[in-house]
Design a protein around this motif. Structure first.
Motif, PDB file in Angstrom:
ATOM      1  N   ARG A   2      -5.732  -8.306  -4.863  1.00  0.00           N
ATOM      2  CA  ARG A   2      -6.148  -6.982  -5.280  1.00  0.00           C
ATOM      3  C   ARG A   2      -6.975  -6.349  -4.159  1.00  0.00           C
ATOM      4  N   VAL A   5      -7.556   0.933  -2.230  1.00  0.00           N
ATOM      5  CA  VAL A   5      -6.533   1.776  -1.604  1.00  0.00           C
ATOM      6  C   VAL A   5      -6.850   2.032  -0.133  1.00  0.00           C
ATOM      7  N   LEU A  14       3.685  -3.895  -2.997  1.00  0.00           N
ATOM      8  CA  LEU A  14       3.096  -3.929  -4.328  1.00  0.00           C
ATOM      9  C   LEU A  14       3.717  -5.058  -5.152  1.00  0.00           C
ATOM     10  N   ASP A  17       3.210  -2.509 -10.937  1.00  0.00           N
ATOM     11  CA  ASP A  17       3.357  -1.057 -10.966  1.00  0.00           C
ATOM     12  C   ASP A  17       1.998  -0.392 -10.795  1.00  0.00           C
ATOM     13  N   SER A  18       2.034   0.820 -10.223  1.00  0.00           N
ATOM     14  CA  SER A  18       0.792   1.569 -10.010  1.00  0.00           C
ATOM     15  C   SER A  18       0.826   2.852 -10.830  1.00  0.00           C
ATOM     16  N   TYR A  19      -0.300   3.136 -11.522  1.00  0.00           N
ATOM     17  CA  TYR A  19      -0.422   4.324 -12.363  1.00  0.00           C
ATOM     18  C   TYR A  19      -1.705   5.065 -11.995  1.00  0.00           C
ATOM     19  N   ASN A  20      -1.722   6.384 -12.255  1.00  0.00           N
ATOM     20  CA  ASN A  20      -2.970   7.109 -12.055  1.00  0.00           C
ATOM     21  C   ASN A  20      -3.817   7.066 -13.324  1.00  0.00           C
ATOM     22  N   SER A  29       6.510  -1.940  -8.852  1.00  0.00           N
ATOM     23  CA  SER A  29       6.327  -3.255  -8.247  1.00  0.00           C
ATOM     24  C   SER A  29       7.480  -3.521  -7.281  1.00  0.00           C
ATOM     25  N   LEU A  41      -1.265   7.602  -3.286  1.00  0.00           N
ATOM     26  CA  LEU A  41      -2.204   6.829  -4.088  1.00  0.00           C
ATOM     27  C   LEU A  41      -3.622   7.373  -3.945  1.00  0.00           C
ATOM     28  N   VAL A  46      -6.354   6.661  -7.112  1.00  0.00           N
ATOM     29  CA  VAL A  46      -6.177   5.254  -7.472  1.00  0.00           C
ATOM     30  C   VAL A  46      -7.154   4.429  -6.645  1.00  0.00           C
ATOM     31  N   VAL A  49      -5.035  -1.638  -6.070  1.00  0.00           N
ATOM     32  CA  VAL A  49      -3.650  -2.010  -6.355  1.00  0.00           C
ATOM     33  C   VAL A  49      -3.479  -3.491  -6.044  1.00  0.00           C
TER      34      VAL A  49
END
Length: 349
Positions: A2, A5, A14, A17-20, A29, A41, A46, A49
């Motif tokens: 982890r 950013v 990744l 998955d990346s979300y705001n 992913s 990002l 964010v 990640v």
């Protein structure tokens, strides 16, 4: 692992998955991050990640070896192109005639070797020769003009013509005395007026000997400016041929990043900022923005030397100021936009 950013680098992968903050899905992913992904990002605020473990330094060296070998080929062809423009200059100075096959045999192999190269900044940093400014400059302008044309979605055929126009843009300088071209001090008014005539000499030479009106027009117009302040005819705006406007951007960029008898080279990123300033009047704004937009991501991963003596690596572009990026210095992250009195003095591979 982890990571924040601001610690991401191009090539990180990744593993989730990346979300705001409002749950909008940004990246899946398995995505291998590029400069645009990292910037996105950051824009979506964010913080962290999950990425796959990075390869070891030994593995990186192994992976980069083929690139170094390709660059050696590019360097050889760059030097051949420099030799080619020198032969063209010598031919004309001795009373000979320009031959199109000589131009293409010197320039086209270089383009063939770089056309798939995305990192133009690395090319500019590594493709240097010990030849004089005018010769190396001609090759750089040919290369950059080709790239700009491709970035503008021109066909390969048209991009090659534009690249050739850039390669030949200064051919008229073979008619200018070397004492004037290499003068370390300020030129007199008469000397400056003589230097300006290289545009006319180049136009006449190409038109009569290569019988190519378009290439001739570029040689004539590459110092014209959109606001009418250029030379030799003080053309305005769209009265300047579109190819000439492309070559003008490449010409200024190459000139400012190069050492000349009367001027020290400027840093590549600084010169992009100067081009941005000139796009408000002197240079075609659309062409200039295409050039800047495609060059900026190339700076990620490059080593930088700062005016306060520190060294670091550019890790991402700054979405609020493209010309003052985020830099990693010994594991600490520096936002250049917050340091008004610190400048990047040098960028290296």
């Amino acid at each position: 692992m982890r990571v924040h950013v601001l610690q991401l680098i191009v090539g990180d992968k990744l593993i989730s998955d990346s979300y705001n903050s409002v749950g909008l899905h940004l990246l899946s992913s398995g995505t291998v991050l590029d400069a645009g992904d990292i910037t996105m990002l950051n824009r979506h605020s964010v913080d962290y990640v999950d990425i796959a473990p990075r390869v070891s330094e030994i593995e990186k060296v192994v992976e980069e070896a083929p690139v170094r070998q390709a660059n050696m080929l590019q360097i050889d062809l760059f030097n051949s192109a420099v030799d080619g423009i020198k032969e063209l200059f010598d031919t004309v100075q001795k009373g000979g005639v320009l031959q199109n096959e000589n131009v293409e045999s010197a320039f086209n192999p270089l383009i063939g070797s770089i056309k798939e190269e995305n990192d133009v900044v690395s090319l500019l940093l590594s493709l240097n020769s010990d030849d004089d400014y005018t010769l190396q400059h001609s090759v750089q302008v040919g290369m950059l003009s080709y790239y700009i044309a491709k970035w503008m979605n021109k066909s390969e055929k048209e991009a090659l013509i534009i690249g050739k126009a850039g390669y030949l843009h200064d051919i008229g300088k073979c008619k200018i005395s070397l004492d004037i071209l290499n003068k370390p001090g300020k030129l007199t008014r008469d000397e400056f007026e003589e230097v300006q005539k290289h545009t006319i000499y180049g136009y006449d030479m190409i038109k009569k000997q290569l019988k190519d009106d378009t290439l001739a027009l570029v040689a004539l117009q590459h110092h014209e400016r959109m606001d009418g302040t250029g030379y030799p005819l003080r053309k305005f705006g769209n009265d300047i041929h579109s190819y000439s406007r492309i070559i003008a951007v490449a010409d200024i960029y190459s000139a400012m990043i190069s050492s000349r008898v009367y001027q020290q080279r400027r840093d590549l990123l600084y010169v992009l900022k100067e081009l941005h300033r000139m796009s408000f009047g002197q240079l075609d704004p659309k062409i200039t923005q295409v050039f800047i937009r495609n060059m900026i991501p190339n700076f990620i991963g490059k080593k930088v030397f700062l005016s306060d003596g520190r060294e670091g690596t550019i890790i991402m572009t700054n979405p609020t100021d493209f010309f003052r990026p985020l830099i990693n210095i010994n594991g600490q992250f520096l936002d250049m936009s917050q340091l008004a009195n610190v400048e990047i003095t040098t960028i290296a591979i």
